[in-house]
Design a protein around this motif. Sequence first.
Motif, PDB file in Angstrom:
ATOM      1  N   GLU A   1      -0.032  28.375   8.610  1.00 21.74           N
ATOM      2  CA  GLU A   1      -0.412  29.590   7.680  1.00 21.74           C
ATOM      3  C   GLU A   1      -1.075  30.601   8.485  1.00 21.74           C
ATOM      4  N   GLY A   2      -0.905  31.910   8.127  1.00 18.27           N
ATOM      5  CA  GLY A   2      -1.576  32.938   8.826  1.00 18.27           C
ATOM      6  C   GLY A   2      -2.243  33.761   7.604  1.00 18.27           C
ATOM      7  N   ASP A   3      -2.421  35.081   7.490  1.00 17.88           N
ATOM      8  CA  ASP A   3      -3.185  35.674   6.697  1.00 17.88           C
ATOM      9  C   ASP A   3      -2.141  35.770   5.476  1.00 17.88           C
ATOM     10  N   SER A   4      -2.640  35.984   4.182  1.00 16.48           N
ATOM     11  CA  SER A   4      -1.691  36.061   3.190  1.00 16.48           C
ATOM     12  C   SER A   4      -2.375  37.052   2.074  1.00 16.48           C
ATOM     13  N   THR A   5      -1.937  38.077   1.250  1.00  8.32           N
ATOM     14  CA  THR A   5      -2.561  38.855   0.411  1.00  8.32           C
ATOM     15  C   THR A   5      -1.571  38.960  -0.761  1.00  8.32           C
ATOM     16  N   LEU A   6      -1.969  39.259  -2.065  1.00  7.84           N
ATOM     17  CA  LEU A   6      -1.481  39.260  -3.095  1.00  7.84           C
ATOM     18  C   LEU A   6      -1.908  40.727  -3.985  1.00  7.84           C
ATOM     19  N   TRP A   7      -1.137  41.753  -4.188  1.00 10.79           N
ATOM     20  CA  TRP A   7      -1.513  42.612  -4.943  1.00 10.79           C
ATOM     21  C   TRP A   7      -0.965  42.843  -6.475  1.00 10.79           C
TER      22      TRP A   7
END
Length: 224
Positions: free
Chosen positions: A164-170
């Motif tokens: 896993e790396g970075d993740s984002t949810l908008w």
Amino acid sequence: MSDAAQPSAAEVRAAAEAVKAALDRHLDAVERRVGGDDPAVYAAFNELAAAAETYDELLYDAYDEVTPFEIPGDDSLPAYDGPEEPSALSVLIRRDYAVAEPQRLLSQAQRIADLDPDAALGNGLPDRSAGAVGSSVHAALGVLFGEYEPDEIASRHKEFGLEEGDSTLWVAAADEPADPGEWLAAPFDHADPQRIVCRFDVSAVFDEEPDDVDDDLELIDPER
């Protein structure tokens, strides 16, 4: 830093008084807020952030001390400028992975293709044969993401040889639902930061603790 370059005690005291005044103005703006995105509150927040940053810098330069809070910089999201009562929304998700164990990925994809040869179709295989999946990372990724939902891959990423790396949810507000097929050609081109209702970020950078501060209190925009 030389003694000549250090701010005076009076300058530090004046910066502290400016923070106190900015706090009062911010509280007053919040108490008098009109609507969920009152520009007066946003302006008062920015003034408080600027005053606190100045005080923090002077305090450190003069006394080698820091404050127990952190002010978001200019990379934070802008003020919300979407509809007050959204009638539609878009959820944008980005998750980064590294292919940490290619052989594990290839083996898992080959297992899927052996159980379901149709899973290999249309995934970059020259002859579209299930037997070729285990030799191509490109094809293996196509099989993996074609077989499993993204959330399941996220929960089982190590099993698939991924890291896993970075993740984002908008979650972004919209005035009305998009027409079928309207944005499929360029799904992320029209993401507007000022339409974001909320967002959730995951990154290893948030696990790093400053060496000189035990507990950080982050001041965030109350309007977001």
